[in-house]
Design a protein around this motif. Structure first.
Motif, PDB file in Angstrom:
ATOM      1  N   GLY A  93     -42.444  39.324   2.840  1.00  0.00           N
ATOM      2  CA  GLY A  93     -41.943  40.586   3.761  1.00  0.00           C
ATOM      3  C   GLY A  93     -42.447  41.517   3.027  1.00  0.00           C
ATOM      4  N   GLU A  94     -41.793  42.629   3.542  1.00  0.00           N
ATOM      5  CA  GLU A  94     -41.963  44.217   2.735  1.00  0.00           C
ATOM      6  C   GLU A  94     -41.084  44.380   1.548  1.00  0.00           C
ATOM      7  OE1 GLU A  94     -41.568  46.605   5.923  1.00  0.00           O
ATOM      8  OE2 GLU A  94     -43.289  46.107   7.221  1.00  0.00           O
ATOM      9  N   VAL A  95     -39.927  43.747   1.491  1.00  0.00           N
ATOM     10  CA  VAL A  95     -39.269  44.047   0.195  1.00  0.00           C
ATOM     11  C   VAL A  95     -38.844  42.882  -0.561  1.00  0.00           C
ATOM     12  CG1 VAL A  95     -36.813  44.628  -0.130  1.00  0.00           C
ATOM     13  CG2 VAL A  95     -37.733  45.367   1.653  1.00  0.00           C
ATOM     14  N   THR A  96     -39.114  43.298  -2.017  1.00  0.00           N
ATOM     15  CA  THR A  96     -38.800  42.655  -3.245  1.00  0.00           C
ATOM     16  C   THR A  96     -37.856  43.168  -4.041  1.00  0.00           C
ATOM     17  OG1 THR A  96     -40.801  41.297  -2.975  1.00  0.00           O
ATOM     18  CG2 THR A  96     -39.889  41.117  -4.983  1.00  0.00           C
ATOM     19  N   ALA A  97     -36.720  42.623  -4.576  1.00  0.00           N
ATOM     20  CA  ALA A  97     -36.065  43.031  -5.834  1.00  0.00           C
ATOM     21  C   ALA A  97     -35.903  42.088  -6.802  1.00  0.00           C
ATOM     22  CB  ALA A  97     -34.822  43.706  -5.153  1.00  0.00           C
ATOM     23  N   THR A  98     -35.880  42.670  -8.126  1.00  0.00           N
ATOM     24  CA  THR A  98     -35.578  41.962  -9.154  1.00  0.00           C
ATOM     25  C   THR A  98     -34.456  42.434  -9.852  1.00  0.00           C
ATOM     26  OG1 THR A  98     -37.920  41.445  -9.466  1.00  0.00           O
ATOM     27  CG2 THR A  98     -36.529  40.907 -11.287  1.00  0.00           C
ATOM     28  N   THR A 153     -32.847  37.532 -11.342  1.00  0.00           N
ATOM     29  CA  THR A 153     -32.830  37.267 -10.009  1.00  0.00           C
ATOM     30  C   THR A 153     -33.784  37.735  -9.199  1.00  0.00           C
ATOM     31  OG1 THR A 153     -30.062  36.587 -10.335  1.00  0.00           O
ATOM     32  CG2 THR A 153     -31.232  36.991  -8.051  1.00  0.00           C
ATOM     33  N   THR A 154     -34.504  36.928  -8.368  1.00  0.00           N
ATOM     34  CA  THR A 154     -35.422  37.597  -7.362  1.00  0.00           C
ATOM     35  C   THR A 154     -34.642  37.489  -5.989  1.00  0.00           C
ATOM     36  OG1 THR A 154     -37.330  37.001  -8.969  1.00  0.00           O
ATOM     37  CG2 THR A 154     -37.866  37.748  -6.662  1.00  0.00           C
ATOM     38  N   VAL A 155     -34.879  38.598  -5.443  1.00  0.00           N
ATOM     39  CA  VAL A 155     -34.472  38.678  -3.947  1.00  0.00           C
ATOM     40  C   VAL A 155     -35.758  39.193  -3.296  1.00  0.00           C
ATOM     41  CG1 VAL A 155     -33.068  39.462  -2.088  1.00  0.00           C
ATOM     42  CG2 VAL A 155     -32.246  39.140  -4.422  1.00  0.00           C
ATOM     43  N   VAL A 182     -34.373  36.983   7.006  1.00  0.00           N
ATOM     44  CA  VAL A 182     -34.479  35.997   6.173  1.00  0.00           C
ATOM     45  C   VAL A 182     -34.916  36.205   4.918  1.00  0.00           C
ATOM     46  CG1 VAL A 182     -35.445  33.824   6.365  1.00  0.00           C
ATOM     47  CG2 VAL A 182     -34.742  34.586   8.250  1.00  0.00           C
ATOM     48  N   TRP A 183     -33.959  36.123   3.894  1.00  0.00           N
ATOM     49  CA  TRP A 183     -34.139  36.320   2.542  1.00  0.00           C
ATOM     50  C   TRP A 183     -34.289  35.235   1.705  1.00  0.00           C
ATOM     51  CZ3 TRP A 183     -34.707  41.682   1.374  1.00  0.00           C
ATOM     52  CH2 TRP A 183     -34.489  42.525   2.316  1.00  0.00           C
ATOM     53  N   ILE A 184     -35.096  34.921   0.474  1.00  0.00           N
ATOM     54  CA  ILE A 184     -35.150  34.054  -0.456  1.00  0.00           C
ATOM     55  C   ILE A 184     -34.649  34.593  -1.659  1.00  0.00           C
ATOM     56  CG2 ILE A 184     -36.621  32.464  -1.760  1.00  0.00           C
ATOM     57  CD1 ILE A 184     -38.036  33.591   1.402  1.00  0.00           C
ATOM     58  N   VAL A 185     -33.722  33.981  -2.207  1.00  0.00           N
ATOM     59  CA  VAL A 185     -32.873  34.231  -3.414  1.00  0.00           C
ATOM     60  C   VAL A 185     -32.911  33.123  -4.540  1.00  0.00           C
ATOM     61  CG1 VAL A 185     -30.855  35.368  -4.093  1.00  0.00           C
ATOM     62  CG2 VAL A 185     -31.257  35.808  -1.885  1.00  0.00           C
ATOM     63  N   ASP A 186     -33.645  33.747  -5.712  1.00  0.00           N
ATOM     64  CA  ASP A 186     -33.844  32.898  -6.590  1.00  0.00           C
ATOM     65  C   ASP A 186     -33.166  33.345  -7.987  1.00  0.00           C
ATOM     66  OD1 ASP A 186     -34.995  30.442  -7.959  1.00  0.00           O
ATOM     67  OD2 ASP A 186     -36.792  31.157  -7.697  1.00  0.00           O
ATOM     68  N   HIS A 187     -32.202  32.537  -8.463  1.00  0.00           N
ATOM     69  CA  HIS A 187     -31.332  33.126  -9.576  1.00  0.00           C
ATOM     70  C   HIS A 187     -31.526  32.240 -10.725  1.00  0.00           C
ATOM     71  CE1 HIS A 187     -28.304  35.159  -6.951  1.00  0.00           C
ATOM     72  NE2 HIS A 187     -28.380  34.158  -6.391  1.00  0.00           N
ATOM     73  N   TYR A 188     -31.710  32.756 -11.922  1.00  0.00           N
ATOM     74  CA  TYR A 188     -32.038  31.842 -13.156  1.00  0.00           C
ATOM     75  C   TYR A 188     -31.048  32.474 -14.289  1.00  0.00           C
ATOM     76  CZ  TYR A 188     -36.275  30.353 -11.306  1.00  0.00           C
ATOM     77  OH  TYR A 188     -37.540  29.576 -10.613  1.00  0.00           O
ATOM     78  N   ASN A 189     -30.545  31.663 -15.126  1.00  0.00           N
ATOM     79  CA  ASN A 189     -29.574  31.973 -16.173  1.00  0.00           C
ATOM     80  C   ASN A 189     -30.355  32.648 -17.236  1.00  0.00           C
ATOM     81  OD1 ASN A 189     -30.529  29.974 -17.766  1.00  0.00           O
ATOM     82  ND2 ASN A 189     -28.627  28.863 -17.478  1.00  0.00           N
ATOM     83  N   SER A 190     -29.598  33.054 -18.537  1.00  0.00           N
ATOM     84  CA  SER A 190     -30.401  33.785 -19.611  1.00  0.00           C
ATOM     85  C   SER A 190     -31.296  32.808 -20.277  1.00  0.00           C
ATOM     86  CB  SER A 190     -29.096  34.386 -20.489  1.00  0.00           C
ATOM     87  OG  SER A 190     -28.537  33.264 -20.938  1.00  0.00           O
ATOM     88  N   GLU A 191     -31.192  31.660 -20.015  1.00  0.00           N
ATOM     89  CA  GLU A 191     -32.135  30.423 -20.672  1.00  0.00           C
ATOM     90  C   GLU A 191     -33.538  30.278 -19.750  1.00  0.00           C
ATOM     91  OE1 GLU A 191     -28.392  29.694 -20.799  1.00  0.00           O
ATOM     92  OE2 GLU A 191     -28.823  30.898 -22.778  1.00  0.00           O
TER      93      GLU A 191
END
Length: 124
Positions: A50-55, A62-64, A72-81
């Motif tokens: 879509g038109e919006v991406t936030a990190t 985390t990428t949203v 409808v959003w895809i949210v992808d979370h990663y830890n510091s490792e």
């Protein structure tokens, strides 16, 4: 189409219908889905961009990103490792993660008051 792609798209459609009709949001935990080969890639391809991406960088990246389907959003979370700790589809007007939190806003108000106080008392 891969094994889990079609059922997930149906689930997204039902969630989006609920959001439009009742305002009820839905979170689909993609880490709990047993993806077969190619399922995740096919699902993300069909959801599109879509038109919006936030990190966000807070205790890991985390990428949203908005899919090509509004709400409808895809949210992808990663830890510091750099290990994935959450991967989900959020069917919501705007993901809660992107909303300003009341405590943060109060803290920001105090910081802004301090900046203004210093600037107002600065000799010209």
């Amino acid at each position: 189409m891969s094994h889990n792609t079609l059922p997930l798209l149906h689930e997204v459609r039902h969630a989006l219908r609920r959001l439009v009709r009742t305002g009820e949001s839905t979170i689909i935990d993609l880490r709990a889905i047993p993806f077969g080969p190619g399922d995740e890639e096919r699902l993300l391809d069909l959801l599109g961009q879509g038109e919006v991406t936030a990190t966000l960088d807070a205790l890991g990246k985390t990428t949203v990103r908005e899919s090509r389907f509004s709400g409808v959003w895809i949210v992808d979370h990663y830890n510091s490792e750099a290990e994935r700790i959450a991967f989900q589809i959020e069917v919501i007007e705007i993901p809660e993660l992107l909303r300003a939190q009341p405590d943060d806003m109060y803290e920001s108000l105090d910081k802004l008051d301090s900046v203004l106080d210093v600037e107002m008392h600065r000799p010209e």
